[in-house]
Scaffold this active site. Sequence first.
Site, PDB file in Angstrom:
ATOM      1  N   LYS A 143       0.829  -1.201   0.000  1.00 26.53           N
ATOM      2  CA  LYS A 143       0.000   0.000   0.000  1.00 26.53           C
ATOM      3  C   LYS A 143       0.868   1.257   0.000  1.00 26.53           C
ATOM      4  O   LYS A 143       0.552   2.247  -0.682  1.00 26.53           O
ATOM      5  CB  LYS A 143      -0.922   0.003   1.212  1.00 26.53           C
ATOM      6  CG  LYS A 143      -1.771   1.272   1.321  1.00 26.53           C
ATOM      7  CD  LYS A 143      -2.744   1.206   2.483  1.00 26.53           C
ATOM      8  CE  LYS A 143      -3.586   2.490   2.550  1.00 26.53           C
ATOM      9  NZ  LYS A 143      -4.627   2.428   3.601  1.00 26.53           N
ATOM     10  N   HIS A 284      -7.260 -28.893 -32.919  1.00 28.82           N
ATOM     11  CA  HIS A 284      -8.234 -27.917 -32.423  1.00 28.82           C
ATOM     12  C   HIS A 284      -9.054 -28.488 -31.267  1.00 28.82           C
ATOM     13  O   HIS A 284     -10.276 -28.362 -31.225  1.00 28.82           O
ATOM     14  CB  HIS A 284      -9.129 -27.428 -33.551  1.00 28.82           C
ATOM     15  CG  HIS A 284      -8.385 -26.717 -34.635  1.00 28.82           C
ATOM     16  ND1 HIS A 284      -7.615 -25.596 -34.404  1.00 28.82           N
ATOM     17  CD2 HIS A 284      -8.253 -26.991 -35.961  1.00 28.82           C
ATOM     18  CE1 HIS A 284      -7.068 -25.196 -35.539  1.00 28.82           C
ATOM     19  NE2 HIS A 284      -7.424 -26.022 -36.493  1.00 28.82           N
ATOM     20  N   ARG A 446     -27.082 -33.769 -33.874  1.00 32.83           N
ATOM     21  CA  ARG A 446     -26.402 -35.042 -33.657  1.00 32.83           C
ATOM     22  C   ARG A 446     -26.334 -35.872 -34.941  1.00 32.83           C
ATOM     23  O   ARG A 446     -25.339 -36.549 -35.204  1.00 32.83           O
ATOM     24  CB  ARG A 446     -27.104 -35.816 -32.532  1.00 32.83           C
ATOM     25  CG  ARG A 446     -26.340 -37.042 -32.047  1.00 32.83           C
ATOM     26  CD  ARG A 446     -26.851 -37.485 -30.694  1.00 32.83           C
ATOM     27  NE  ARG A 446     -26.672 -36.412 -29.726  1.00 32.83           N
ATOM     28  CZ  ARG A 446     -25.540 -36.155 -29.077  1.00 32.83           C
ATOM     29  NH1 ARG A 446     -24.474 -36.909 -29.304  1.00 32.83           N
ATOM     30  NH2 ARG A 446     -25.455 -35.163 -28.219  1.00 32.83           N
ATOM     31  N   ARG A 528     -24.130 -39.051 -19.346  1.00 35.36           N
ATOM     32  CA  ARG A 528     -23.764 -38.364 -20.574  1.00 35.36           C
ATOM     33  C   ARG A 528     -22.437 -37.636 -20.389  1.00 35.36           C
ATOM     34  O   ARG A 528     -21.987 -37.418 -19.260  1.00 35.36           O
ATOM     35  CB  ARG A 528     -24.867 -37.398 -21.011  1.00 35.36           C
ATOM     36  CG  ARG A 528     -24.866 -36.088 -20.268  1.00 35.36           C
ATOM     37  CD  ARG A 528     -25.942 -35.146 -20.787  1.00 35.36           C
ATOM     38  NE  ARG A 528     -25.805 -33.841 -20.177  1.00 35.36           N
ATOM     39  CZ  ARG A 528     -26.743 -32.892 -20.213  1.00 35.36           C
ATOM     40  NH1 ARG A 528     -27.896 -33.120 -20.816  1.00 35.36           N
ATOM     41  NH2 ARG A 528     -26.522 -31.717 -19.652  1.00 35.36           N
TER      42      ARG A 528
END
Length: 532
Positions: A143, A284, A446, A528
């Site tokens: 500070k 990628h 999908r 999932r």
Amino acid sequence: MTDTQALHPVRRALISVSDKTGLVDLARALSDRGVELLSTGGSAGMLREAGLEVRDVADVTGFPEMMDGRVKTLHPKVHGGLLALRDDAGHVAAMNEHGIGPIDLLIVNLYPFEETVAKGADYDTCIENIDIGGPAMIRAAAKNHKFVNVVVDVDDYQPLLDELEANDGSTSYAFRQKLALTAYARTGAYDAAVSAWMTGALEEPAPRRRAFAGTLAQTLRYGENPHQSAAFYTDGSDRPGVANAVQLQGKELSYNNINDTDAAFELVSEFLPANGPACAIIKHANPCGVARGDTLRDAYMRAFDCDRTSAFGGIIALNSTLDAATAEEISQIFTEVIIAPGADDAAKEILAKKKNLRLLLTNGLANPVAAGLMVKQVSGGYLVQDKDNGHIDLDDLKVVTRRQPSEKEMADMLFAWKVAKHVKSNAIVYVKDGATVGVGAGQMSRVDSCRIAARKSVDMAEAMGLAEPLTRGSVVASDAFFPFADGLLTAAEAGATAVIQPGGSMRDDEVIAAADEAGLAMVMTGMRHFRH
């Protein structure tokens, strides 16, 4: 207004460090410049043993260290010396009235809390390694950087001495600003580490406030694109991977290299060496080929044959020690990065001829089921979730079709499922004989992922002179349920004979019926693997 050109001399320094690397040399250089040294505990003892004159902080404060060292620097004669504004008459008068001497330089590094946690210490030991006085002094000195220098990293010792040499024992305001910036980042990271540890220790899934911190490992030329600035920070964990790997050769890693290499190594770590060599080729952040093999070279060649075009300029991750035969094959095409647990001397010699190729060694694989956090920035905030360490075994699968899958189909479906976990959603992965033969990634539909993956297999068959695409007789994995039967039927048309998917769609019965009619075997996982 602060005089940004002001030089202020360093006449008095307070030193209190846990990591004593380079301490004696630094203190001796300061003493040779006539800087008075104040210190505490072990730091003071070490300096005295080196023959340096040191004054104990206890002599300055008039209070001994107490409570097992918990209280030693929390005193007005310390904090007053750090916080006093030298150009404020009231502050100077208070210093004179109370016998407070100015402290121009603070050298502090903190109790090794992060290291203590990393060693698996118990709760009470971790608590005792939370530094209090150190952060308080660092924040005070930072500070007041208008006048005070604060050094919290060993890496700043030499820059400090260079600055003093350049300015005849003084430092510039710009230099003190940079030190203050580093200091605040250090205390922020320290508090973040304590907070993260307590979050885990208390098993708090969503604390009201959450902090993240890192240590600069590398400045990068640019980010994903040349107009974006970027840097690479490590989080202090010891998880094997790109952050802790040793780079043996090649150009500096780029932002995209690091991102893709992480994706590649996390994927290949799903496959234990005990179950055979495995290779993952990434482009990628998506896999363009993953395979097991009888040898590492075989695994690489089978992964390469999934999509030879995309593999050009890709990232190659291996689950076992890179050998000469595999290195020789990899060197035949342009590859950005190879990452592996190790490499033998012959492989290193072969790859040394490829000057721009980066070779990274990790000395182990990442644990795919270990807990962790994933953080993503959104406008105005962060999304935080557990790492996807979901794992499915043979016993977890539920056969939902009339036809039971064969043992071979079941093995390939489990392989495909592991790969699908690392493919951007919507993800479709065709696998045959322990190797991917088609990957569809990141499509909004999908069924489009099913078509793209199948089309890639057709293209490769033509390039390799095969009579039919390798999707004939393959299995297919879907990272999430089929909302309609169309994706499933597209996979069947491509030649898939068995399907692994989470299930849970309103139309599961319709999809199961379509599988039965097509003569497919299908299993559901109940889990999932969305990846965005």
